[in-house]
Design an enzyme around this catalytic site. Structure first.
Site, PDB file in Angstrom:
ATOM      1  N   LEU A   1     -39.019   0.609 -19.285  1.00 10.01           N
ATOM      2  CA  LEU A   1     -39.975  -0.480 -19.379  1.00 10.01           C
ATOM      3  C   LEU A   1     -39.374  -1.821 -18.965  1.00 10.01           C
ATOM      4  O   LEU A   1     -39.851  -2.869 -19.379  1.00 10.01           O
ATOM      5  CB  LEU A   1     -40.500  -0.571 -20.817  1.00 10.01           C
ATOM      6  CG  LEU A   1     -41.061   0.728 -21.414  1.00 10.01           C
ATOM      7  CD1 LEU A   1     -41.295   0.566 -22.907  1.00 10.01           C
ATOM      8  CD2 LEU A   1     -42.343   1.143 -20.693  1.00 10.01           C
TER       9      LEU A   1
ATOM     10  N   GLY B   1     -37.255  -2.378 -22.541  1.00  9.79           N
ATOM     11  CA  GLY B   1     -36.501  -1.216 -23.020  1.00  9.79           C
ATOM     12  C   GLY B   1     -37.005   0.094 -22.456  1.00  9.79           C
ATOM     13  O   GLY B   1     -37.302   0.202 -21.264  1.00  9.79           O
TER      14      GLY B   1
ATOM     15  N   ASP C   1     -31.663   4.228 -11.947  1.00  6.39           N
ATOM     16  CA  ASP C   1     -30.722   5.325 -11.700  1.00  6.39           C
ATOM     17  C   ASP C   1     -29.560   5.259 -12.694  1.00  6.39           C
ATOM     18  O   ASP C   1     -29.105   6.296 -13.205  1.00  6.39           O
ATOM     19  CB  ASP C   1     -30.172   5.250 -10.275  1.00  6.39           C
ATOM     20  CG  ASP C   1     -31.267   5.307  -9.220  1.00  6.39           C
ATOM     21  OD1 ASP C   1     -32.355   5.819  -9.527  1.00  6.39           O
ATOM     22  OD2 ASP C   1     -31.032   4.828  -8.100  1.00  6.39           O
TER      23      ASP C   1
END
Length: 327
Positions: free
Chosen positions: A224, A228, A257
């Site tokens: 998000l 978080g 990633d």
């Protein structure tokens, strides 16, 4: 846990535009757009989703197996990945095509405009996982990240046939996948990764509601950004984990990633989902503070310090033994 990471391997051309893209867009004229941005900086870095995640896992001592397709220009990149502990023996080298290219411009608000040239990545559809399994002596998880769509589907199908758990990470390829293809990637997956926008797009592309998606995957991890991450499981309480605070913002490329690498490493070490999300968040924020997707260094002492700063000493202590730092 032995993890294979399938997906894109690319060279990133990252540029910085000091203004705002939105200031250049004219209301009522968006049907004919012809824009040019004079950038202040150009950085050429190693990238590609699979290579980024494998690089992070390698730094953390997981010895990941990288599976993807590259051009004959890959050799210097291979050497650097191997130095970080990444197994590159299952990377296919095309004699005719260049390694994929990612060209991205970031503005002052961290908005991005990007173009991706697939190049040799198109040959990933010819890679079989059975020989990878035989060579390595077994795999505990295969992450299927953005790649040639036929390769993503083939890897997923072969994992099911071989009985290997799958982590689905369709992300950037969602926009070009058909409904049945999206469903095939999600269905029977051990876990699913998306960001907040992709979580909505995935439902639109699959035609499944949030509850239906949760019924077809073991757990759904949604990043998000500054808010978080969120972990959902069918019939279980949602886990919300705040983000670690960044000391600076250098480049958002590859932050997701880095989160995946940290999250998967923590799970491989036997940590619970909340701690896995916390560790993923710290890895992500270190990537955010660096330019390029593989320039951040995951030093044990620094990781522990950032974990304690963000989540307290108990969380940091849980990782002390895994990061080989005396308590």
């Amino acid at each position: 846990m032995r993890i294979a990471v399938t997906g894109s391997i690319a060279m990133d051309h990252l540029m910085v535009f000091p203004g705002r893209f939105t200031d250049q867009l004219m209301a009522g004229r968006l049907d004919h757009v012809s824009l040019s941005f004079l950038v202040d900086a150009l950085h050429i870095r190693r990238g590609g989703v699979a290579a980024n995640i494998a690089h992070g896992l390698g730094q953390l001592g997981l010895s990941p197996v990288l599976v993807g397709a590259v051009g004959s220009d890959f050799e210097p990149y291979r050497v650097l990945l191997k130095e970080q502990g990444v197994d590159t023996e299952s990377v296919r080298v095309s004699p005719d095509l260049h390694t994929a290219r990612f060209v991205c411009t970031t503005d002052a608000d961290q908005n991005q405009i990007a173009t991706f040239y697939a190049g040799a990545m198109a040959e990933a559809r010819h890679i079989r996982l059975a020989p990878v399994l035989a060579r390595t002596g077994g795999l505990d998880l295969v992450l299927v990240s953005p790649n040639d769509p036929e390769a993503m589907l083939r890897h997923t199908r072969e994992c099911h046939e071989l009985g290997i758990p799958v982590a689905a990470d369709p992300s950037q390829q969602l926009a070009r996948l058909e409904r049945d293809q999206v469903r095939a990637l999600i269905d029977r997956s051990r876990m699913l990764f998306t960001n907040e926008y992709e979580s909505v797009l995935l439902q639109e592309r699959s035609g499944w509601t949030e509850e239906q998606v949760l019924g077809r995957t073991g757990l759904w991890v949604t990043t998000l950004g500054a808010a978080g991450s969120r972990i959902r499981r069918a019939g279980r309480t949602t886990i919300e984990v705040p983000a670690a605070e960044a000391q600076s913002v250098a480049d958002p490329t590859g932050v997701g990633d880095a989160y995946r690498a940290g999250f998967l490493a923590a799970l491989a070490w036997g940590e619970d989902l909340r701690n896995a999300a916390r560790f993923g968040s710290v890895a992500a924020v270190l990537a955010l503070e660096s330019v390029g997707t593989q320039e951040h260094i995951l030093r044990p002492a620094h990781l522990l310090a950032r974990l304690e700063e963000a989540y307290g000493p108990t969380t940091a202590h849980a990782f002390t033994a895994r990061l080989a730092v005396p308590s």
